[in-house]
Enzyme design. Sequence first.
Site, PDB file in Angstrom:
ATOM      1  N   CYS A 287      -2.035   4.910  -5.399  1.00 62.22           N
ATOM      2  CA  CYS A 287      -2.825   4.070  -4.493  1.00 62.22           C
ATOM      3  C   CYS A 287      -3.030   2.765  -5.238  1.00 62.22           C
ATOM      4  O   CYS A 287      -3.423   2.774  -6.411  1.00 62.22           O
ATOM      5  CB  CYS A 287      -4.158   4.725  -4.149  1.00 62.22           C
ATOM      6  SG  CYS A 287      -5.208   3.688  -3.109  1.00 62.22           S
ATOM      7  N   THR A 288      -2.757   1.656  -4.589  1.00 61.23           N
ATOM      8  CA  THR A 288      -2.754   0.382  -5.305  1.00 61.23           C
ATOM      9  C   THR A 288      -4.108   0.064  -5.929  1.00 61.23           C
ATOM     10  O   THR A 288      -4.174  -0.581  -6.976  1.00 61.23           O
ATOM     11  CB  THR A 288      -2.307  -0.752  -4.366  1.00 61.23           C
ATOM     12  OG1 THR A 288      -3.045  -0.673  -3.142  1.00 61.23           O
ATOM     13  CG2 THR A 288      -0.828  -0.637  -4.050  1.00 61.23           C
ATOM     14  N   GLU A 289      -5.202   0.558  -5.320  1.00 60.14           N
ATOM     15  CA  GLU A 289      -6.533   0.271  -5.875  1.00 60.14           C
ATOM     16  C   GLU A 289      -6.824   1.052  -7.149  1.00 60.14           C
ATOM     17  O   GLU A 289      -7.694   0.656  -7.940  1.00 60.14           O
ATOM     18  CB  GLU A 289      -7.624   0.574  -4.841  1.00 60.14           C
ATOM     19  CG  GLU A 289      -7.760  -0.442  -3.723  1.00 60.14           C
ATOM     20  CD  GLU A 289      -6.770  -0.197  -2.597  1.00 60.14           C
ATOM     21  OE1 GLU A 289      -6.675  -1.041  -1.708  1.00 60.14           O
ATOM     22  OE2 GLU A 289      -6.086   0.855  -2.615  1.00 60.14           O
TER      23      GLU A 289
ATOM     24  N   THR B  97       0.863  -1.177   0.000  1.00 62.09           N
ATOM     25  CA  THR B  97       0.000   0.000   0.000  1.00 62.09           C
ATOM     26  C   THR B  97       0.897   1.225   0.000  1.00 62.09           C
ATOM     27  O   THR B  97       1.935   1.228   0.655  1.00 62.09           O
ATOM     28  CB  THR B  97      -0.913   0.033   1.239  1.00 62.09           C
ATOM     29  OG1 THR B  97      -1.334   1.379   1.499  1.00 62.09           O
ATOM     30  CG2 THR B  97      -0.210  -0.473   2.475  1.00 62.09           C
ATOM     31  N   ASN B  98       0.497   2.251  -0.749  1.00 62.90           N
ATOM     32  CA  ASN B  98       1.259   3.498  -0.754  1.00 62.90           C
ATOM     33  C   ASN B  98       1.100   4.246   0.556  1.00 62.90           C
ATOM     34  O   ASN B  98       2.075   4.701   1.157  1.00 62.90           O
ATOM     35  CB  ASN B  98       0.796   4.393  -1.908  1.00 62.90           C
ATOM     36  CG  ASN B  98       1.253   3.897  -3.263  1.00 62.90           C
ATOM     37  OD1 ASN B  98       2.324   4.233  -3.741  1.00 62.90           O
ATOM     38  ND2 ASN B  98       0.415   3.091  -3.907  1.00 62.90           N
ATOM     39  N   THR B  99      -0.139   4.388   1.016  1.00 62.96           N
ATOM     40  CA  THR B  99      -0.415   5.223   2.187  1.00 62.96           C
ATOM     41  C   THR B  99       0.366   4.781   3.407  1.00 62.96           C
ATOM     42  O   THR B  99       0.917   5.605   4.148  1.00 62.96           O
ATOM     43  CB  THR B  99      -1.921   5.212   2.502  1.00 62.96           C
ATOM     44  OG1 THR B  99      -2.637   5.784   1.405  1.00 62.96           O
ATOM     45  CG2 THR B  99      -2.225   6.010   3.762  1.00 62.96           C
TER      46      THR B  99
END
Length: 230
Positions: free
Chosen positions: A196-198, A83-85
């Site tokens: 963001c991976t999504e 995840t980036n966050t």
Amino acid sequence: MRTIGLIGGMSWESTAEYYRLLNELTRERLGGLHSAKCVLYSVDFAEIERLQVEGHWAEAGKVLAAAAQAVEAAGADLVLICTNTMHKVAGAVASAVSVPLLHLGDVTAQAVTAAGVGKVGLLGTAFTMEQDFYRGRLAQHGLEVLVPDAGQRALVHRVIYEELCLGVVREESRAAYQEVIGGLVARGAQGVILGCTEIELLIRPQDSPVPVFPTTRLHADAAVAAALSG
């Protein structure tokens, strides 16, 4: 082949993409029936999301550090935060293990600079777009980072948490994101980081007038390269 340790579940929709990509990329490189050697610790995202909203980042860091220790104990030779966050707590995770952490910000910045892009737009959660832990990491590589205005940041964030993390992909949201991308390009962005991976579930290369940099794929590709180089 070294074993890749995954800290996932944030959300599981994007972690499933990590698993698919790691295995497809391994097969592409090695052929036949080869697949990636990996271990996964999947957290309860509801717990992490609550800590994000409440600003309890140190506590969230402890959760992910424990997950990193678990995958190391299970045999991981390198660790990925999927995840980036949550790279906001990358320091806590890296210091909790003796194996290397493959930082998503570094991998992404290297891909952007390799493409000859110096000014790049960034889409992600509000945390990623507005705080310095990610933009600052990109800037360390010499990149100029643009983010959408406040209203568009709120839209991008809402679609991530209320739709994409739940596996919902809407054409209306794709069109809205395309408008956001258009605004970044008008301001001089030569490429756009899908930070963001999504977001990779929603935005495809053909949805942008400039190159997009899909962080999940970039991270998985770098992980496979690192695993095979060992």
